[in-house]
Design a protein around this motif. Sequence first.
Motif, PDB file in Angstrom:
ATOM      1  N   PRO A   1      10.453   8.784  -3.613  1.00 12.57           N
ATOM      2  CA  PRO A   1      10.489  10.130  -2.999  1.00 12.57           C
ATOM      3  C   PRO A   1       8.999  10.660  -2.919  1.00 12.57           C
ATOM      4  N   GLY A   2       8.801  11.324  -1.780  1.00 11.28           N
ATOM      5  CA  GLY A   2       7.593  12.150  -1.544  1.00 11.28           C
ATOM      6  C   GLY A   2       6.507  11.008  -0.726  1.00 11.28           C
ATOM      7  N   ARG A   3       6.704   9.691  -0.682  1.00 16.53           N
ATOM      8  CA  ARG A   3       5.806   8.852  -0.136  1.00 16.53           C
ATOM      9  C   ARG A   3       5.886   8.864   1.425  1.00 16.53           C
ATOM     10  N   PRO A   4       5.074   8.592   2.006  1.00 20.91           N
ATOM     11  CA  PRO A   4       4.970   8.612   3.765  1.00 20.91           C
ATOM     12  C   PRO A   4       6.154   7.457   4.049  1.00 20.91           C
ATOM     13  N   LYS A   5       7.047   8.000   4.978  1.00 24.63           N
ATOM     14  CA  LYS A   5       7.953   7.219   5.759  1.00 24.63           C
ATOM     15  C   LYS A   5       8.133   7.458   6.953  1.00 24.63           C
ATOM     16  N   ALA A   6       8.766   6.533   7.808  1.00 20.67           N
ATOM     17  CA  ALA A   6       9.126   6.623   9.297  1.00 20.67           C
ATOM     18  C   ALA A   6       9.575   8.172   9.407  1.00 20.67           C
ATOM     19  N   ALA A   7       9.442   8.666  10.534  1.00 24.25           N
ATOM     20  CA  ALA A   7       9.880  10.045  10.616  1.00 24.25           C
ATOM     21  C   ALA A   7      11.397  10.022  10.732  1.00 24.25           C
ATOM     22  N   TYR A   8      12.154   9.186  10.680  1.00 27.27           N
ATOM     23  CA  TYR A   8      13.658   9.151  10.721  1.00 27.27           C
ATOM     24  C   TYR A   8      14.117   9.274   9.392  1.00 27.27           C
ATOM     25  N   PHE A   9      13.321   9.219   8.341  1.00 26.88           N
ATOM     26  CA  PHE A   9      13.903   9.240   6.845  1.00 26.88           C
ATOM     27  C   PHE A   9      13.148  10.750   6.635  1.00 26.88           C
TER      28      PHE A   9
ATOM     29  N   ALA B   1       0.766  -1.222   0.167  1.00 28.52           N
ATOM     30  CA  ALA B   1       0.090  -0.133  -0.005  1.00 28.52           C
ATOM     31  C   ALA B   1       0.930   1.183  -0.014  1.00 28.52           C
ATOM     32  N   LYS B   2       2.290   1.214   0.491  1.00 27.67           N
ATOM     33  CA  LYS B   2       3.080   2.190   0.527  1.00 27.67           C
ATOM     34  C   LYS B   2       4.180   2.267  -0.522  1.00 27.67           C
ATOM     35  N   ALA B   3       4.588   1.119  -0.801  1.00 22.04           N
ATOM     36  CA  ALA B   3       5.694   0.999  -1.659  1.00 22.04           C
ATOM     37  C   ALA B   3       5.457  -0.018  -2.835  1.00 22.04           C
ATOM     38  N   GLU B   4       6.371  -0.017  -3.789  1.00 21.69           N
ATOM     39  CA  GLU B   4       6.479  -0.995  -4.879  1.00 21.69           C
ATOM     40  C   GLU B   4       6.873  -2.138  -4.205  1.00 21.69           C
ATOM     41  N   ILE B   5       6.598  -3.352  -4.464  1.00 21.63           N
ATOM     42  CA  ILE B   5       7.154  -4.449  -4.080  1.00 21.63           C
ATOM     43  C   ILE B   5       7.790  -5.311  -5.128  1.00 21.63           C
ATOM     44  N   ILE B   6       9.078  -5.747  -5.137  1.00 20.54           N
ATOM     45  CA  ILE B   6       9.719  -6.378  -5.971  1.00 20.54           C
ATOM     46  C   ILE B   6       9.820  -7.483  -5.367  1.00 20.54           C
ATOM     47  N   VAL B   7       9.481  -8.738  -6.407  1.00 21.22           N
ATOM     48  CA  VAL B   7       9.710 -10.009  -5.787  1.00 21.22           C
ATOM     49  C   VAL B   7      10.972 -10.891  -6.546  1.00 21.22           C
ATOM     50  N   ALA B   8      11.397 -11.608  -6.042  1.00 22.06           N
ATOM     51  CA  ALA B   8      12.441 -12.314  -6.761  1.00 22.06           C
ATOM     52  C   ALA B   8      11.810 -13.647  -6.614  1.00 22.06           C
TER      53      ALA B   8
ATOM     54  N   TRP C   1      13.201  11.348   0.384  1.00 21.24           N
ATOM     55  CA  TRP C   1      14.173  10.303   0.230  1.00 21.24           C
ATOM     56  C   TRP C   1      13.627   9.142  -0.493  1.00 21.24           C
ATOM     57  N   PRO C   2      13.881   8.386  -1.561  1.00 21.82           N
ATOM     58  CA  PRO C   2      13.498   6.965  -1.605  1.00 21.82           C
ATOM     59  C   PRO C   2      14.017   6.179  -0.799  1.00 21.82           C
ATOM     60  N   ILE C   3      13.463   4.789  -0.171  1.00 16.50           N
ATOM     61  CA  ILE C   3      14.060   4.268   0.733  1.00 16.50           C
ATOM     62  C   ILE C   3      13.872   2.687   0.324  1.00 16.50           C
ATOM     63  N   ILE C   4      14.779   1.636   0.633  1.00 19.10           N
ATOM     64  CA  ILE C   4      14.622   0.578   0.757  1.00 19.10           C
ATOM     65  C   ILE C   4      14.010   0.032   1.853  1.00 19.10           C
ATOM     66  N   ARG C   5      12.908  -0.857   1.829  1.00 23.19           N
ATOM     67  CA  ARG C   5      12.275  -1.362   3.055  1.00 23.19           C
ATOM     68  C   ARG C   5      12.103  -3.049   2.973  1.00 23.19           C
ATOM     69  N   MET C   6      12.508  -3.503   3.957  1.00 25.02           N
ATOM     70  CA  MET C   6      12.123  -4.930   4.087  1.00 25.02           C
ATOM     71  C   MET C   6      12.414  -6.078   3.216  1.00 25.02           C
ATOM     72  N   LEU C   7      13.853  -5.769   3.124  1.00 24.39           N
ATOM     73  CA  LEU C   7      14.729  -6.702   2.203  1.00 24.39           C
ATOM     74  C   LEU C   7      14.550  -8.283   2.977  1.00 24.39           C
ATOM     75  N   VAL C   8      13.847  -9.289   2.250  1.00 25.62           N
ATOM     76  CA  VAL C   8      13.588 -10.523   2.730  1.00 25.62           C
ATOM     77  C   VAL C   8      14.196 -11.525   1.955  1.00 25.62           C
TER      78      VAL C   8
END
Length: 163
Positions: A71-79, A49-56, A83-90
């Motif tokens: 960029p411009g998407r809602p993020k945690a306050a420490y970002f 709902a907040k990010a593009e999910i890329i699947v391997a 900035w674009p961010i990488i989230r939840m690499l698994v």
Amino acid sequence: MAPILRAYKAGDAPVLDRLAVAAFSQYGALFSDWPAMARALACHAALAAKAEIIVAEHDGEVAGSVGYCGPGRPKAAYFDEAWPIIRMLVVAPAARGLGLGRLLSEACLDAARRDGAPLIALHTSPIMTVALPMYLRMGFAWLKDVQPIHGVPYAVYTKQLDS
């Protein structure tokens, strides 16, 4: 067969939620409240709902994923929201060592360049003894420590992007 990257599909949700818990389970004893952390991880697909999910995929199976929050998407306050961010690499435990983490991370760097961003950020922890060194080799640098998550220290790292 070489890994394949693709966009997230709604049907991926249950697999990605299980994968996120499995990927972090080796760290369970380090979190002060592993059951709460596992519940949060089990909602990994909600990141769509907040990010593009890329699947391997590897050998026809979902083997990893990452969220790219532009960029411009809602993020945690420490970002910084710009900035674009990488989230939840698994990466699935059985698929580790195949380079999927690096491949997924590079896909996020490509997306940030596509979006014209001068840098990209992420947050990770020293307990991530494979991911953190990989990010450092890729050119990420420590920016600041942030609030621990269930007792585990985390910090923000950034990487300047070449055009």
